[in-house]
Design a protein around this motif. Structure first.
Motif, mmCIF file in Angstrom:
data_model
loop_
_atom_site.group_PDB
_atom_site.id
_atom_site.type_symbol
_atom_site.label_atom_id
_atom_site.label_comp_id
_atom_site.label_asym_id
_atom_site.label_seq_id
_atom_site.Cartn_x
_atom_site.Cartn_y
_atom_site.Cartn_z
ATOM 1 N N PRO A 1 2.985 15.325 10.261
ATOM 2 C CA PRO A 1 2.559 14.355 11.278
ATOM 3 C C PRO A 1 1.141 13.825 11.066
ATOM 4 N N THR A 2 0.338 14.513 10.238
ATOM 5 C CA THR A 2 -1.017 14.048 9.936
ATOM 6 C C THR A 2 -1.089 13.311 8.607
ATOM 7 N N LEU A 3 -0.347 13.792 7.602
ATOM 8 C CA LEU A 3 -0.432 13.219 6.260
ATOM 9 C C LEU A 3 0.042 11.777 6.218
ATOM 10 N N PHE A 4 1.206 11.493 6.754
ATOM 11 C CA PHE A 4 1.788 10.166 6.573
ATOM 12 C C PHE A 4 1.046 9.069 7.354
ATOM 13 N N PRO A 5 0.599 9.293 8.598
ATOM 14 C CA PRO A 5 -0.259 8.266 9.219
ATOM 15 C C PRO A 5 -1.552 8.032 8.449
ATOM 16 N N GLY A 6 -2.118 9.111 7.864
ATOM 17 C CA GLY A 6 -3.316 8.927 7.052
ATOM 18 C C GLY A 6 -3.052 8.089 5.820
ATOM 19 N N LEU A 7 -1.894 8.304 5.168
ATOM 20 C CA LEU A 7 -1.547 7.481 4.012
ATOM 21 C C LEU A 7 -1.342 6.025 4.392
ATOM 22 N N PHE A 8 -0.790 5.774 5.565
ATOM 23 C CA PHE A 8 -0.594 4.395 6.013
ATOM 24 C C PHE A 8 -1.921 3.715 6.353
ATOM 25 N N ILE A 9 -2.978 4.479 6.513
ATOM 26 C CA ILE A 9 -4.311 3.900 6.673
ATOM 27 C C ILE A 9 -4.958 3.661 5.315
ATOM 28 N N ILE A 10 -4.782 4.609 4.388
ATOM 29 C CA ILE A 10 -5.470 4.546 3.098
ATOM 30 C C ILE A 10 -4.824 3.526 2.161
ATOM 31 N N VAL A 11 -3.491 3.510 2.080
ATOM 32 C CA VAL A 11 -2.816 2.646 1.098
ATOM 33 C C VAL A 11 -3.115 1.159 1.331
ATOM 34 N N PRO A 12 -3.032 0.619 2.559
ATOM 35 C CA PRO A 12 -3.414 -0.803 2.721
ATOM 36 C C PRO A 12 -4.855 -1.081 2.310
ATOM 37 N N THR A 13 -5.738 -0.125 2.536
ATOM 38 C CA THR A 13 -7.127 -0.311 2.115
ATOM 39 C C THR A 13 -7.225 -0.451 0.598
ATOM 40 N N LEU A 14 -6.527 0.417 -0.134
ATOM 41 C CA LEU A 14 -6.554 0.332 -1.592
ATOM 42 C C LEU A 14 -5.896 -0.950 -2.097
ATOM 43 N N VAL A 15 -4.819 -1.381 -1.448
ATOM 44 C CA VAL A 15 -4.139 -2.616 -1.858
ATOM 45 C C VAL A 15 -5.062 -3.813 -1.699
ATOM 46 N N ILE A 16 -5.683 -3.932 -0.543
ATOM 47 C CA ILE A 16 -6.558 -5.071 -0.294
ATOM 48 C C ILE A 16 -7.788 -5.017 -1.190
ATOM 49 N N ALA A 17 -8.314 -3.817 -1.418
ATOM 50 C CA ALA A 17 -9.476 -3.693 -2.305
ATOM 51 C C ALA A 17 -9.130 -4.110 -3.734
ATOM 52 N N GLY A 18 -7.931 -3.737 -4.208
ATOM 53 C CA GLY A 18 -7.536 -4.124 -5.558
ATOM 54 C C GLY A 18 -7.365 -5.623 -5.705
ATOM 55 N N LEU A 19 -6.711 -6.260 -4.752
ATOM 56 C CA LEU A 19 -6.524 -7.708 -4.817
ATOM 57 C C LEU A 19 -7.841 -8.450 -4.621
ATOM 58 N N ALA A 20 -8.693 -7.951 -3.724
ATOM 59 C CA ALA A 20 -9.975 -8.613 -3.503
ATOM 60 C C ALA A 20 -10.888 -8.491 -4.715
ATOM 61 N N GLY A 21 -10.812 -7.368 -5.431
ATOM 62 C CA GLY A 21 -11.617 -7.242 -6.642
ATOM 63 C C GLY A 21 -11.226 -8.265 -7.692
ATOM 64 N N ALA A 22 -9.914 -8.491 -7.868
ATOM 65 C CA ALA A 22 -9.471 -9.518 -8.813
ATOM 66 C C ALA A 22 -9.892 -10.909 -8.358
ATOM 67 N N TRP A 23 -9.836 -11.144 -7.069
ATOM 68 C CA TRP A 23 -10.261 -12.436 -6.534
ATOM 69 C C TRP A 23 -11.759 -12.645 -6.755
ATOM 70 N N ARG A 24 -12.552 -11.583 -6.559
ATOM 71 C CA ARG A 24 -13.999 -11.699 -6.755
ATOM 72 C C ARG A 24 -14.322 -12.064 -8.204
ATOM 73 N N GLU A 25 -13.626 -11.468 -9.137
ATOM 74 C CA GLU A 25 -13.867 -11.800 -10.540
ATOM 75 C C GLU A 25 -13.436 -13.227 -10.870
ATOM 76 N N ARG A 26 -12.428 -13.736 -10.171
ATOM 77 C CA ARG A 26 -11.955 -15.090 -10.444
ATOM 78 C C ARG A 26 -12.920 -16.140 -9.913
ATOM 79 N N ILE A 27 -13.483 -15.926 -8.717
ATOM 80 C CA ILE A 27 -14.378 -16.936 -8.147
ATOM 81 C C ILE A 27 -15.804 -16.772 -8.641
#
Length: 311
Positions: A275-301
């Motif tokens: 009950p603690t692990l999976f809600p924590g993963l649902f917080i962490i994974v979107p953060t990593l996804v957005i950070a990865g896409l934003a890093g590629a965007w930063r290099e492009r602009i």
């Protein structure tokens, strides 16, 4: 008798010219650049796949699993992950996967709307300060410094405490506490754009300050402002989760990643980790996804930064 020829591969003396780079050095540099490029490509592809999986889960799970995420089933409380309940059940028998998906929907709603509101407010404040300049610029930036001196979470708690628990007070709290970084970015970028030749040409042609700001300066900062807004989304998700964890954000009966994590503290101490692990993963994974896409965007602009990274 023939004079001996100098060895071209010999190292030059202390005062001689530097030796040219060998083919092995160029090959190693090219391999390093390819490795970094492959790493960025893998990061972007992984972020896209994870982001698509989260989006499909948010959209399809409530439709494909016709269960009430608030339904209590004490006979099945604290069941470990299984085929029937892939993420297990919580301390009152509710399905953890279903509640995680509903909690992620709330977090994404808060993150997207709050980031958009904070970005619009930050662009307006930064553009106003940089365009007018003088004492207006100094006054506005002192206000920004004053707001930045107060911790975001503390100020957010004060704002949320003035309203009843709900989604919109949390959105208001995040929007009013996270615009200062965007304002600083926009102000600095506009100060940089004001020295460009086309701005001088527009002013020399008789364009008013308002027209120069709206037609030339503000459009020039949209890429940086949009990137700041995207990076603000995971920050808003963590902010909402923290407020809900403290019991000040989303009502307890409504699914939220923060309230789920807070409610599972007792279960974690008893050895029930899901009950603690999976809600924590649902917080962490979107953060990593957005950070990865934003890093590629930063290099492009920012081609200059990208070229420096590839050296």
């Amino acid at each position: 008798m023939t004079a001996p020829t100098a060895d071209p591969s010999a190292a030059p003396g202390p005062g001689g010219p530097p030796a040219p780079a060998s083919g092995g050095q160029w090959s190693a540099a090219a391999s390093a650049r390819r490795g970094r490029r492959d790493h960025r490509t893998l990061r972007v592809r992984t972020s896209v796949v994870l982001g698509a999986a989260l989006a499909l889960a948010v959209l399809l799970v409530p439709l494909l699993v016709p269960l009430d995420q608030q339904a209590v089933d004490l006979a099945n409380k604290l069941r470990p992950p299984s085929w029937e309940h892939p993420f297990g059940t919580d301390d009152i028998g509710r399905d953890v996967l279903l509640r995680c998906v509903y909690g992620l929907r709330v977090s994404l709603l808060v993150g997207l709307v709050a980031a958009l509101a904070a970005s619009v407010l930050g662009v307006c404040v930064g553009a106003l300060a940089a365009s007018l300049g003088g004492w207006v610029d100094r006054l506005v930036m002192r206000v920004v410094d004053g707001i930045s001196s107060v911790p975001h979470l503390l100020l957010g708690v004060f704002i949320v405490a003035m309203f009843r628990p709900g989604v919109w007070p949390v959105i208001l709290s995040v929007g009013l506490t996270h615009w200062v970084s965007t304002a600083r970015i926009v102000r600095a970028e506009i100060h940089s754009l004001r020295s460009r030749p086309y701005i001088d040409a527009a002013v020399s042609g008789g364009a008013s300050r308002w027209r120069v700001t709206v037609r030339h300066l503000v459009p020039g900062v949209w890429p940086q402002a949009a990137l700041a807004a995207v990076l603000m989304v995971p920050h808003a998700i963590w902010h909402e989760s923290a407020l809900s964890f403290l019991g000040l954000g989303i009502p307890p009966h409504q699914a939220s990643l923060g309230t789920m994590t807070e409610a599972a503290r007792g279960s974690l101490l008893a050895g029930d980790w899901w009950p603690t692990l999976f809600p924590g993963l649902f917080i962490i994974v979107p953060t990593l996804v957005i950070a990865g896409l934003a890093g590629a965007w930063r290099e492009r602009i920012n081609p200059r930064r990208r070229s420096e990274l590839m050296l």
